[in-house]
Design an enzyme around this catalytic site. Structure first.
Site, mmCIF file in Angstrom:
data_model
loop_
_atom_site.group_PDB
_atom_site.id
_atom_site.type_symbol
_atom_site.label_atom_id
_atom_site.label_comp_id
_atom_site.label_asym_id
_atom_site.label_seq_id
_atom_site.Cartn_x
_atom_site.Cartn_y
_atom_site.Cartn_z
ATOM 1 N N GLN A 144 0.845 -1.184 0.000
ATOM 2 C CA GLN A 144 0.000 0.000 0.000
ATOM 3 C C GLN A 144 0.879 1.232 0.000
ATOM 4 O OE1 GLN A 144 -3.611 -0.074 1.836
ATOM 5 N NE2 GLN A 144 -3.755 2.097 2.265
ATOM 6 N N GLY A 145 0.603 2.112 -0.957
ATOM 7 C CA GLY A 145 1.394 3.334 -1.027
ATOM 8 C C GLY A 145 0.511 4.524 -0.726
ATOM 9 N N GLU A 201 -0.693 6.561 -2.966
ATOM 10 C CA GLU A 201 -1.693 6.782 -4.004
ATOM 11 C C GLU A 201 -2.482 5.536 -4.352
ATOM 12 O OE1 GLU A 201 -0.775 10.734 -5.049
ATOM 13 O OE2 GLU A 201 -1.487 9.575 -6.761
ATOM 14 N N ALA A 202 -1.884 4.377 -4.130
ATOM 15 C CA ALA A 202 -2.547 3.161 -4.607
ATOM 16 C C ALA A 202 -2.219 1.944 -3.759
ATOM 17 C CB ALA A 202 -2.113 2.896 -6.050
ATOM 18 N N ASP A 214 9.200 9.592 -11.103
ATOM 19 C CA ASP A 214 9.457 8.993 -9.790
ATOM 20 C C ASP A 214 10.564 7.955 -9.936
ATOM 21 O OD1 ASP A 214 7.431 7.227 -7.292
ATOM 22 O OD2 ASP A 214 9.253 8.432 -7.130
ATOM 23 N N LYS A 260 -3.280 -2.825 -9.674
ATOM 24 C CA LYS A 260 -2.974 -1.593 -8.946
ATOM 25 C C LYS A 260 -4.259 -0.787 -8.839
ATOM 26 C CE LYS A 260 -0.107 2.530 -9.322
ATOM 27 N NZ LYS A 260 1.009 3.167 -10.007
#
Lengths: 226, 172
Positions: A17-18, A20-21, A137, A36
């Site tokens: 889990q980040g 954004e997603a 990124d 994703k």
């Protein structure tokens, strides 16, 4: 996007889990895949939120296919679902460059392998930049070395955009440089090897390199105006 | 004939035919919507591998489950999805069958054995193994139709390149 596995309900097994997603492991018509899911930000107005998320999703899908057309190795896109806000990709077997470099840091460097990885990174970024695409990124956790073929695969185009400005390309490289310095300084000057490969493969390297020198001096996101 | 599980509860049966002589008749049956059982007929020279067809099938099923088909039927939706283009009639024409076509891939969702047998009887041709897809595919036609540049070919198989385009079509 439908095979049920242990853990989360419909999407698959949650593996990361980040900000954004969320990333799930699942299977697509029999092949191991990654799903994703860009989750909605509850603080946003719901209609705006949905529109923004779908827009970002499509941008990511577009940038990935553009990267492929430029000859940069990315995972194969299997599906895009604007309703569930998900992207389904092929699962790449292998280790993230981050993990490989960390291992080099603790167990000793395999010179040949390091050189090969650095060269591949430089070449891949050069192809992206020459094609007018900025990754956005570039960190070692967004690069995977494929098991068996040792091919470098770039992932996570969620922050990428099209730009031909040397400034944007220089910042792209600068982000990578900072990431390498903070995490992998025990591996020696990897950035220099990457830049050497970049210079060799890119047709527009000089403008970008000049800008990179400038960005190094002042730090990024400082246009020095006002 | 081979069967695949495309999603929970849905199967997908595929059969490949060469030396087909009645493509005009098949085309007429399809266009007048009198084909029994309903089957999707693809130009097999544009199919190097079954995986992109499965991806197109998956996409069609999802659209159907949401009642958001772009074409009239599930099977025509599959052909439309495979073409990876937003132009509907052009896609159906290019990736579907034409008058003189002799090399056809027939696919049907949730087909019973009987239905597949009648499909085989309907098509005047020789059924061959799916392994023949790769050697018999028209590489140049595929590169041209899907606009695959040489840089991409260097890092990817035709099958993967097509699958990407099928997946990303609506995002472009």
């Amino acid at each position: 996007m439908d095979t049920c596995q242990t853990g989360q309900a419909e999407l698959g097994l949650l593996i990361k889990q980040g900000a954004e997603a969320r990333v799930y492991l699942s299977s697509f018509v029999g092949r191991k895949c990654i799903v994703k899911e860009r989750f909605s930000k509850k603080y946003r107005h719901p209609i705006l939120d949905s529109k923004l998320t779908v827009k970002r999703l499509n941008a990511e899908a577009r940038c990935m296919t553009k990267a492929r057309k430029l000859g940069v190795v990315t995972p194969v896109l299997y599906g895009v679902d604007p309703v569930l806000h998900t992207l389904t990709f092929e699962f790449i077997e292998g280790h993230a460059v981050k993990d490989i470099l960390l291992e080099f840091g603790s167990n000793g460097i395999v010179e040949e392998r390091l050189n090969d990885i650095a060269a591949q990174i430089g070449i891949a970024i050069a192809k992206l930049h020459d094609g007018g695409l900025v990754h956005g990124d570039l960190t070692t956790s967004n690069m995977i070395v494929k098991e068996g073929t040792n091919q470098l695969v770039l992932i996570d185009f969620g922050l990428s955009f099209t730009s031909t400005l040397p400034e944007d390309k220089a910042v792209d490289l600068y982000v990578l440089e900072r990431a390498l310095l903070s995490m992998h300084s025990s591996c020696g000057d990897v950035m220099e090897k990457i830049l050497a490969a970049y210079r060799k493969s890119s047709k527009q390297w000089s403008a970008t390199m000049n800008k990179l020198a400038q960005v190094r001096q002042r730090g990024r996101k400082r246009t020095m105006v006002g | 004939m081979k069967s695949f599980h495309v999603s929970a509860g849905s199967t997908f049966s595929v059969a490949l035919f060469s030396d087909v002589t009645n493509s005009r008749e098949l085309l007429e049956l399809m266009q007048s919507a009198k084909m029994e059982p309903e089957v999707a007929l693809l130009n097999a020279s544009l199919v190097p591998d079954i995986f992109p067809v499965l991806a197109a099938a998956h996409k069609a099923l999802v659209s159907k489950s949401r009642e958001s088909l772009t074409t009239r039927t599930l099977h025509s939706e599959l052909v439309y999805n495979y073409a990876a283009s937003k132009h509907i009639s052009e896609s159906l024409k290019r990736c579907g069958i034409s008058d003189q076509m002799s090399y056809i891939l027939a696919v049907r969702f949730n087909a019973s054995d009987d239905e597949m047998t009648s499909v085989t009887n309907l098509i005047n041709g020789k059924e061959i193994d799916l392994e023949e897809l790769e050697p018999r595919s028209n590489r140049d036609q595929i590169l041209k139709h899907f606009k695959i540049p040489p840089q991409e070919l260097a890092i990817s198989s035709l099958s993967d390149a097509i699958t990407c385009r099928i997946a990303a079509r609506d995002a472009l």
